[in-house]
Design a protein around this motif. Structure first.
Motif, PDB file in Angstrom:
ATOM      1  N   GLY A 371       0.805  -1.231   0.000  1.00 40.71           N
ATOM      2  CA  GLY A 371       0.000   0.000   0.000  1.00 40.71           C
ATOM      3  C   GLY A 371       0.829   1.268   0.000  1.00 40.71           C
ATOM      4  N   CYS A 372       2.006   1.203  -0.609  1.00 38.22           N
ATOM      5  CA  CYS A 372       2.940   2.344  -0.534  1.00 38.22           C
ATOM      6  C   CYS A 372       2.451   3.529  -1.387  1.00 38.22           C
ATOM      7  N   ILE A 373       2.354   4.681  -0.765  1.00 33.20           N
ATOM      8  CA  ILE A 373       2.055   5.915  -1.494  1.00 33.20           C
ATOM      9  C   ILE A 373       3.266   6.846  -1.429  1.00 33.20           C
ATOM     10  N   LYS A 374       3.777   7.082  -0.234  1.00 35.16           N
ATOM     11  CA  LYS A 374       4.926   7.993  -0.123  1.00 35.16           C
ATOM     12  C   LYS A 374       5.891   7.484   0.938  1.00 35.16           C
ATOM     13  N   PRO A 375       7.075   7.010   0.526  1.00 38.34           N
ATOM     14  CA  PRO A 375       8.076   6.588   1.500  1.00 38.34           C
ATOM     15  C   PRO A 375       9.031   7.725   1.856  1.00 38.34           C
ATOM     16  N   VAL A 376       9.351   7.803   3.121  1.00 39.19           N
ATOM     17  CA  VAL A 376      10.306   8.814   3.581  1.00 39.19           C
ATOM     18  C   VAL A 376      11.489   8.108   4.225  1.00 39.19           C
ATOM     19  N   LEU A 377      12.668   8.463   3.774  1.00 40.87           N
ATOM     20  CA  LEU A 377      13.886   7.923   4.372  1.00 40.87           C
ATOM     21  C   LEU A 377      14.275   8.793   5.564  1.00 40.87           C
ATOM     22  N   ILE A 378      14.743   8.147   6.606  1.00 41.20           N
ATOM     23  CA  ILE A 378      15.102   8.877   7.820  1.00 41.20           C
ATOM     24  C   ILE A 378      16.595   8.680   8.078  1.00 41.20           C
ATOM     25  N   PRO A 379      17.440   9.613   7.635  1.00 40.75           N
ATOM     26  CA  PRO A 379      18.859   9.534   7.991  1.00 40.75           C
ATOM     27  C   PRO A 379      19.073  10.123   9.392  1.00 40.75           C
ATOM     28  N   ASN A 380      20.181   9.842   9.958  1.00 38.02           N
ATOM     29  CA  ASN A 380      20.568  10.442  11.239  1.00 38.02           C
ATOM     30  C   ASN A 380      19.513  10.230  12.324  1.00 38.02           C
ATOM     31  N   GLY A 381      18.743   9.165  12.229  1.00 40.98           N
ATOM     32  CA  GLY A 381      17.697   8.909  13.224  1.00 40.98           C
ATOM     33  C   GLY A 381      16.645  10.000  13.257  1.00 40.98           C
ATOM     34  N   GLY A 382      16.573  10.810  12.190  1.00 40.83           N
ATOM     35  CA  GLY A 382      15.557  11.863  12.120  1.00 40.83           C
ATOM     36  C   GLY A 382      15.886  13.091  12.950  1.00 40.83           C
ATOM     37  N   ARG A 383      17.102  13.180  13.474  1.00 41.56           N
ATOM     38  CA  ARG A 383      17.470  14.327  14.314  1.00 41.56           C
ATOM     39  C   ARG A 383      18.450  15.242  13.593  1.00 41.56           C
TER      40      ARG A 383
END
Lengths: 383, 167
Positions: A371-383
């Motif tokens: 059901g993928c619409i928009k994937p977001v990659l999270i580098p740096n643990g999102g910080r």
């Protein structure tokens, strides 16, 4: 630093790459906290964009924290959180001064027809992109916008491309109150174009796709009337019938070169690469719009050529409007729309994936799994 | 040609006035050339240029430019056989098919160079992982088995053909 690393069509991984450095006095280095995979990244992933070199890092939708600025950047400082428009724009050339920030003439030596875009092959300037822990941001005094305190980072990252591109698709369509708008493609851009068409006063918004889960989403989110083109005998006849035989007032191509729906276009445009991608969505747009209507193109095609019924454009007296979104020009209004709750960008995010799993995220998105619409990659643990 | 009969109102027809934000950006004067005709402050073809970026790597430049843009990326400089082809491609303009076909050809050569680079660094590329096999396993196991079966069958056919030719 860790970065996405293109290895060839359908092959990506993460690799340790050297830290980016300030190469120009108007550069900044940004520590990335969110970086989306865009539908147009899939054109690169599928090997459809010329001069996509092995070793490149993709990613033109990202936000993060300023780590370092060049000597001429005075409006930003280390520690500022910023969203970065996908266009690289000098702000002072003939085109930038007209608000055409997607067409800057001082950011891409490889092609006059294409502006500079992060992580979008050497045809778009040869810049590494933001699917990495750090990224070089040229003309940092022009593009990046400080993220307001009240704004969620997930909303901010979608203001770098998806929201402005969907909005500009509707803007370029010249929608007048009561107009019937047909949109081809229920990916993130088509979904956002449907939402924004209402802001311009559309009377009907119709969306075609072949993926029911995406149609279900846009039916609620747009909202929109939705149809699966695989369940319709002939898209163009269907559109004529539902508009008293005239056709839609405006049509939006929100797909581009990866369009499904026609074996001939898939063979020539996608498999053989004899045309610059499958142009069936544009074909339907031209033939579904009424005489004197407007076709708005935000779907991305390659630089060569496509088989489209250009004779019908002439005979029907159509206006074709197209461009990469001018993100910088649109952002003030779009930030207002987000604040007022008229646009809810982050509702489109279906997958949040650590940068380390970039290969799985690309495959998930490209193959439309889970059901993928928009994937977001999270580098740096999102910080 | 007769106009087709109108379909009954679609069951999912939406009432515009009930949609949040309807018409807030409606602009009757929305001009087809917006914003290109917004010429206020347009410097024409001679604008004060940004400082020019310096570089030590080869930057391939479209012959349609009168001068090199001030800023550019240096992500992956051209090198190897693919680099030779890329350099050759830039002898033709963006309007030439040959320009783009050569670049696409260089991209394919570059993929082989990429594998060779990995092997030269004693790294065997994990191609299934690079193609997202883990996501396929998690979300499309049937499809994964089908692909493996098709690939296996194709390999068997090729092997049989080679064997027959040898005999």
């Amino acid at each position: 630093m860790l970065a996405m690393d293109y290895r060839g069509p359908y092959r990506v991984r993460t690799t340790d790459k050297p830290m980016p450095r300030v190469e120009h006095p108007r550069d900044a280095i940004v520590r990335v906290t969110r970086s989306c995979i865009c539908g147009s990244d899939l054109h690169l992933y599928h090997g459809m964009v010329p001069d996509t070199r092995v070793g490149m890092t993709f990613g033109h939708e990202f936000c993060g924290v300023i780590e370092e600025v060049g000597a001429e950047v005075e409006n930003l400082k280390a520690g500022d959180t910023v969203l970065v428009p996908f266009n690289i724009a000098c702000g002072q050339c003939h085109f930038c001064r007209q608000g055409l920030y997607g067409n800057c003439h001082e950011a891409n030596p490889a092609a006059t027809a294409v502006g500079g875009i992060y992580g979008y092959s050497h045809t778009a300037g040869g810049y590494d992109g933001g699917q990495a822990e750090y990224v070089r941001v040229p003309y940092a005094d022009v593009g990046p916008v400080k993220i307001p305190d009240w704004m969620d980072a997930d909303d901010a990252v979608l203001l770098t491309d998806v929201v402005p591109t969907g909005y500009q698709a509707a803007e370029m369509a010249g929608i007048q109150r009561g107009d019937t708008v047909v949109i081809f493609g229920a990916g993130p851009i088509g979904i956002m174009a449907a939402r924004c068409a209402w802001l311009f006063g559309a009377g009907r918004v119709i969306v075609f796709d072949h993926l029911d889960y995406r149609l279900d989403f846009v039916r609620q989110y747009g909202p929109a009337e939705v149809y699966n083109f695989r369940e319709v005998d002939d898209v163009v006849v269907f559109m004529k019938k539902t508009t008293d035989g005239l056709g839609a007032d405006v049509a939006i191509d929100a797909v581009g070169g990866d369009a499904k729906g026609n074996a001939l276009h898939t063979l020539f445009g996608v498999k053989l690469k004899a045309e610059a991608g499958s142009a069936i969505a544009l074909h339907w747009a031209i033939n579904s719009v009424k005489k004197g209507g407007i076709v708005s193109i935000v779907g991305v095609y390659g630089p060569t050529g496509n088989m489209v019924p250009i004779g019908n454009v002439l005979n029907k007296g159509l206006t074709i409007r197209a461009n990469q979104a001018s993100v910088k020009r649109l952002l003030p209004r779009l930030i207002e729309h987000v604040r007022e709750g008229r646009i809810d960008p982050k509702a489109m995010i279906t997958h949040r994936v650590p940068l380390e799993e970039v290969a799985d995220a690309y495959h998930l998105f490209a193959a439309k799994l889970d059901g993928c619409i928009k994937p977001v990659l999270i580098p740096n643990g999102g910080r | 040609m007769a106009v087709p009969a109108r379909r009954p109102a679609a069951p999912n027809r939406i009432v515009p006035a009930e949609v949040l934000g309807w018409g807030v950006d409606a602009e009757p004067d929305n001009d087809p050339t917006w914003p290109m005709r917004d010429r206020a402050g347009d410097p024409g073809p001679h604008w004060p240029r940004p400082a020019l970026q310096r570089t030590e790597v080869k930057i391939l430049q479209s012959i349609e430019y009168a001068r090199r843009p001030a800023v550019f990326g240096t992500a992956v400089p051209p090198r190897g056989l693919s680099g030779v082809v890329r350099r050759a491609a830039f002898r033709w303009s963006e309007s030439s098919w040959l320009h783009w076909l050569l670049l696409m050809g260089a991209d394919r050569v570059n993929v082989i160079e990429g594998v060779a680079d990995d092997l030269a660094k004693a790294r065997i590329p994990n191609i299934p992982a690079e193609m997202g096999a883990r996501a396929e396993w998690a979300h499309n196991r049937g499809g994964l088995f089908r692909k493996i079966a098709v690939a296996g069958a194709a390999a068997a056919v090729i092997a049989a053909a080679i064997r027959r030719r040898r005999v």
